[in-house]
Motif scaffolding. Structure first.
Motif, mmCIF file in Angstrom:
data_model
loop_
_atom_site.group_PDB
_atom_site.id
_atom_site.type_symbol
_atom_site.label_atom_id
_atom_site.label_comp_id
_atom_site.label_asym_id
_atom_site.label_seq_id
_atom_site.Cartn_x
_atom_site.Cartn_y
_atom_site.Cartn_z
ATOM 1 N N VAL A 32 3.728 16.990 -16.119
ATOM 2 C CA VAL A 32 2.326 16.021 -16.269
ATOM 3 C C VAL A 32 2.442 16.197 -15.082
ATOM 4 O O VAL A 32 0.129 16.011 -14.677
ATOM 5 N N ASP A 33 2.351 16.050 -13.973
ATOM 6 C CA ASP A 33 1.687 16.494 -12.443
ATOM 7 C C ASP A 33 1.286 17.441 -12.306
ATOM 8 O O ASP A 33 -0.144 17.230 -11.578
ATOM 9 N N PHE A 34 1.173 18.674 -12.859
ATOM 10 C CA PHE A 34 1.078 19.768 -12.065
ATOM 11 C C PHE A 34 -0.410 19.641 -13.246
ATOM 12 O O PHE A 34 -1.413 20.688 -12.919
ATOM 13 N N MET A 35 -0.697 19.133 -15.003
ATOM 14 C CA MET A 35 -1.495 19.384 -15.612
ATOM 15 C C MET A 35 -2.989 18.156 -14.968
ATOM 16 O O MET A 35 -3.497 18.549 -14.898
ATOM 17 N N GLY A 39 -6.680 19.117 -13.284
ATOM 18 C CA GLY A 39 -7.991 18.853 -14.276
ATOM 19 C C GLY A 39 -7.569 18.748 -16.231
ATOM 20 O O GLY A 39 -8.389 17.796 -16.790
ATOM 21 N N HIS A 40 -6.218 17.996 -15.743
ATOM 22 C CA HIS A 40 -6.164 18.046 -17.663
ATOM 23 C C HIS A 40 -5.067 16.826 -18.128
ATOM 24 O O HIS A 40 -4.360 16.733 -19.063
ATOM 25 N N SER A 41 -5.909 15.685 -17.187
ATOM 26 C CA SER A 41 -4.503 14.542 -17.225
ATOM 27 C C SER A 41 -4.915 13.859 -18.920
ATOM 28 O O SER A 41 -3.839 13.001 -18.509
ATOM 29 N N LYS A 42 -6.147 13.890 -19.163
ATOM 30 C CA LYS A 42 -6.068 13.117 -20.616
ATOM 31 C C LYS A 42 -5.509 14.142 -21.734
ATOM 32 O O LYS A 42 -5.279 13.402 -22.650
ATOM 33 N N LEU A 47 2.429 12.959 -23.433
ATOM 34 C CA LEU A 47 3.767 13.606 -22.642
ATOM 35 C C LEU A 47 3.914 12.848 -21.683
ATOM 36 O O LEU A 47 5.329 12.730 -21.853
ATOM 37 N N LYS A 48 3.618 11.805 -20.844
ATOM 38 C CA LYS A 48 4.201 11.192 -20.135
ATOM 39 C C LYS A 48 5.106 10.030 -21.061
ATOM 40 O O LYS A 48 6.264 9.808 -20.222
ATOM 41 N N LYS A 49 4.454 10.321 -22.003
ATOM 42 C CA LYS A 49 5.539 8.988 -22.563
ATOM 43 C C LYS A 49 6.456 9.049 -24.235
ATOM 44 O O LYS A 49 7.139 8.348 -23.952
#
Length: 153
Positions: A32-35, A39-42, A47-49
């Motif tokens: 998640v941090d890498f993404m 520039g892929h935070s959306k 996935l975070k949850k």
């Protein structure tokens, strides 16, 4: 859900924690941090949850802890995001013949790959082996590897 795969153990939550601790969650968080940094935070909000769940695989073989690489290769070759009975690998539980065939299949693919810098040396050694065993004709890596595997088992 983030599916997690292991070919040796039939999973329960307690076994997962005992064997892996927080590693699956840490790997998810690192991804998640890498993404997000790229520039892929959306795309990673779900996935975070997402929960980390071990897939219950019908081909799990607690007796086979030596062919993990073969399982990984087959999983990468066949996994397309389907699970819960929809993932078709063609793998069977406790099939020594199938494992032998898959070792040969992947070994032949690796040895014969155009990117293998040692391909010519390996094929030359295989050709010498063929001559020593009085085989003529083109090199059949699968046949050679099957023969070698049958001698070891």
């Amino acid at each position: 859900m983030v599916p997690t795969i292991d070919n040796v153990v039939a999973w329960t939550e307690h076994i997962t924690i005992a064997l892996y601790g927080s590693v699956p969650s840490m790997l998810r968080n690192m991804f998640v941090d890498f993404m997000e940094k790229n520039g892929h935070s959306k795309r990673v909000q779900k996935l975070k949850k997402a929960s980390i769940d071990m897939l219950d695989l019908p081909w799990v073989d607690p007796e086979n802890d030596t062919d993990c690489g073969i399982y990984v290769m087959r999983h990468m070759e066949t996994f397309k995001g389907e699970y819960s009975g929809k993932w078709i690998t063609g793998m069977k539980r406790n099939s020594k013949q199938q494992m032998r065939y898959m070792r040969v299949k992947y070994c032949a693919a690796i040895v014969g790959a155009s990117s293998n810098l040692l391909k010519d040396n390996i094929l030359s050694e295989a050709e010498k082996y063929c001559r020593l065993t009085n085989e003529l004709g083109p090199i059949n890596m699968e046949k050679i590897l099957l023969r070698k595997l049958s001698l070891k088992t």
